[in-house]
Design a protein around this motif. Sequence first.
Motif, short mmCIF file in Angstrom:
data_model
loop_
_atom_site.label_atom_id
_atom_site.label_comp_id
_atom_site.label_asym_id
_atom_site.label_seq_id
_atom_site.Cartn_x
_atom_site.Cartn_y
_atom_site.Cartn_z
N ASP A 9 49.18 51.68 37.61
CA ASP A 9 48.12 52.65 37.87
C ASP A 9 46.89 51.91 38.41
O ASP A 9 46.72 50.71 38.19
CB ASP A 9 47.73 53.38 36.58
CG ASP A 9 48.85 54.27 36.08
OD1 ASP A 9 49.60 54.80 36.91
OD2 ASP A 9 48.96 54.43 34.85
N SER A 10 46.03 52.66 39.07
CA SER A 10 44.84 52.04 39.66
C SER A 10 43.90 51.47 38.60
O SER A 10 43.09 50.59 38.90
CB SER A 10 44.09 53.05 40.54
OG SER A 10 43.70 54.16 39.77
N THR A 11 44.01 51.91 37.35
CA THR A 11 43.16 51.39 36.28
C THR A 11 43.83 50.27 35.47
O THR A 11 43.19 49.66 34.62
CB THR A 11 42.76 52.52 35.31
OG1 THR A 11 43.95 53.11 34.78
CG2 THR A 11 41.94 53.57 36.01
N ASP A 12 45.08 49.99 35.76
CA ASP A 12 45.85 48.96 35.06
C ASP A 12 45.38 47.57 35.52
O ASP A 12 45.15 47.35 36.71
CB ASP A 12 47.33 49.15 35.38
CG ASP A 12 48.26 48.29 34.55
OD1 ASP A 12 47.91 47.13 34.27
OD2 ASP A 12 49.35 48.78 34.21
N LYS A 13 45.28 46.63 34.58
CA LYS A 13 44.85 45.28 34.95
C LYS A 13 45.85 44.61 35.90
O LYS A 13 45.49 43.73 36.67
CB LYS A 13 44.64 44.41 33.72
CG LYS A 13 45.89 44.08 32.95
CD LYS A 13 45.62 43.19 31.77
CE LYS A 13 46.93 42.87 31.07
NZ LYS A 13 46.73 41.93 30.00
N ASN B 160 47.13 45.99 38.39
CA ASN B 160 46.81 46.46 39.72
C ASN B 160 46.08 45.37 40.51
O ASN B 160 46.38 45.13 41.67
CB ASN B 160 45.95 47.74 39.62
CG ASN B 160 45.65 48.34 40.96
OD1 ASN B 160 46.55 48.69 41.69
ND2 ASN B 160 44.38 48.43 41.29
N HIS C 283 45.85 52.70 46.79
CA HIS C 283 45.01 51.94 45.86
C HIS C 283 45.40 50.46 45.81
O HIS C 283 44.67 49.66 45.24
CB HIS C 283 45.04 52.57 44.45
CG HIS C 283 46.31 52.39 43.69
ND1 HIS C 283 47.39 53.22 43.86
CD2 HIS C 283 46.68 51.47 42.77
CE1 HIS C 283 48.36 52.84 43.06
NE2 HIS C 283 47.96 51.77 42.38
#
Length: 80
Positions: free
Chosen positions: A39-43, A45, A77
């Motif tokens: 996900d775009s908020t996952d580290k 990423n 992203h």
Amino acid sequence: MIPDAFIYVALIDAHLSNSDPGTAFDLFTKMIQNRIFPDSTDKNNVILKQAISSLSEDPRTSSSVKHLMALGSIPAHLCF
């Protein structure tokens, strides 16, 4: 068994750290085929985005990465 995003990113990063962009790119294409991305908020990423940048700068994999970007195979992203 299909690996999750964490495993894919860890393997890609490890192969890039060992100067093996070919294997890292092969893993990245499998990740794309399976549509498994952090996900775009996952580290992870950030790590994957850096890996994509490294692959796009390496002469052995750059044209293939740019082609995948042009096709829209890489989520927005993760593109830089």
